[in-house]
Design an enzyme around this catalytic site. Sequence first.
Site, PDB file in Angstrom:
ATOM      1  CG  HIS A   1      -1.676  -1.252   1.433  1.00  0.00           C
ATOM      2  ND1 HIS A   1      -2.921  -1.511   0.927  1.00  0.00           N
ATOM      3  CD2 HIS A   1      -1.294  -2.381   2.089  1.00  0.00           C
ATOM      4  CE1 HIS A   1      -3.300  -2.733   1.269  1.00  0.00           C
ATOM      5  NE2 HIS A   1      -2.327  -3.288   1.963  1.00  0.00           N
TER       6      HIS A   1
ATOM      7  CB  SER B   1      13.656  21.900 -15.148  1.00  0.00           C
ATOM      8  OG  SER B   1      12.852  23.051 -15.318  1.00  0.00           O
TER       9      SER B   1
ATOM     10  CE  LYS C   1      12.096  18.960 -11.246  1.00  0.00           C
ATOM     11  NZ  LYS C   1      10.675  19.178 -11.245  1.00  0.00           N
TER      12      LYS C   1
ATOM     13  CD  GLU D   1       9.415  11.836 -15.383  1.00  0.00           C
ATOM     14  OE1 GLU D   1       8.431  12.570 -15.506  1.00  0.00           O
ATOM     15  OE2 GLU D   1      10.574  12.286 -15.231  1.00  0.00           O
TER      16      GLU D   1
END
Length: 458
Positions: A156, A277, A283, A290
């Site tokens: 979970h 970024s 970043k 992804e």
Amino acid sequence: MSKSAWGGRFKAEAAQRLRDYTESVSFDHELARHDIAGSKAHAKMLARIGVLKASELRDILKGLDEILTLLDAGKFAWRTELEDVHMNVETELTRRYPAGAKLHTGRSRNDQVATAVRLWLKDQIAENRRAVTTLQLALHTWAERDLDVVIPGYTHLQRAQPVLLAHHLLAYVEMLERDASRLADCAERADVLPLGSGAIAGSTLPLDRAFVAKELGFARLSENSMDAVSDRDFVVEYHAACALLAVHLSRFAEDLILWSTAEFDFIRIGDAYTTGSSLMPQKKNPDLAELARGKSARVIGHLVASLTLLKGLPMTYNRDLQEDKEALFDTARTVQATLLILAEMLGDIMVNRDACARAAADPLLLATDLADWLVGKGVPFRQAHHLVGEAVALAESRRISITEIPLADWKKISPVFDPSALEVFSLQTGLASRPTHGSPNPKLVKQQLARWKKVLRR
Ligand code: ARG
């Protein structure tokens, strides 16, 4: 001389819009090498049964080799007005050698395309399987490198019980092995020769199908000409196997993305495999992972598309089947690229050992072990579960660690508790005392690593 590519029956040329709409050579040129292999075997067979003279066979084989050379050099001039890869190759062959006009004897594009796709897929699956092994080896190498690292295992997405990082990584090695076996299974069912089925009902000529099968390395002949030209089960199976594989890769990518966040901080992905970024200078994004996660969407979509394509088709061949190809090529390309880039990236991941140790040091990860300890003292498990739960609640209300509860309070929860109970909160003992097969006991994980080393280097 007829105006149409389709010969005497047609008086007028096809409309340009129709040609643009129906052509497939812009994508099925990918099948060229396998189409040529099929044509060579068919030609040899035609010579065997006396349809081609020896000199005609020689010309055809020579012409097809010349076309292969052009393909290798990227110099074959594809013509969309010739519709598909099959017509392009045959037309160019016949332009070079008139004997090419005899090649299509006893053959239809219906059995021709089914043969080319099956040949192509068998090769593709072999390549995919090698890439799966490459990723498994990369996971194995990482697991060995950080064999002593313990992290929380999650259910979970809540901390559950401690595991070795290696155990977590080997879970993906297991999934990938099942993927490889599904792919192998699919290759076995693709390993059937349709050629010789003609358009739908075989041929009046004594085609030697067994000879062609042997030439092309097919294990079996199709047993029903109607099934042979309309069956694309093997395409659906491939999509299904790849969709599940892509889902496994997506889940793995998700783990890597989570682990690389400031919140988890378990790993650093190397600069070469991350991106920045355009706005936020601080970043470092795990774009590669992804995209690996994101690309599973199209692979899943292609599975659904392939099923939908088939569901309403009357027997036998229908032009709809041309629509199987772009999805097939895209899935193959996507899965192959994702496997290989992930394998490469794993070599450039650093584990943040301190962060892992901090996370794994949470004593609550061993609360279940404490319940097991009570079971050892004769307490029924349901009751043990409840007692440990009370201790957890007590620690929480006092804002202390469960290990800081004074003995007197333990005794109040249950007189069975004694100081030795707290020994379960040692991570090392906790892991090492797990005797169950398949558990993250370091000794057992080492055995698994040794087993996989043998399997993967086969
Ligand atoms: N391009 C076609 C396909 O991919 C080849 C077979 C065409 N057959 C036909 N009878 N029109 O399915």
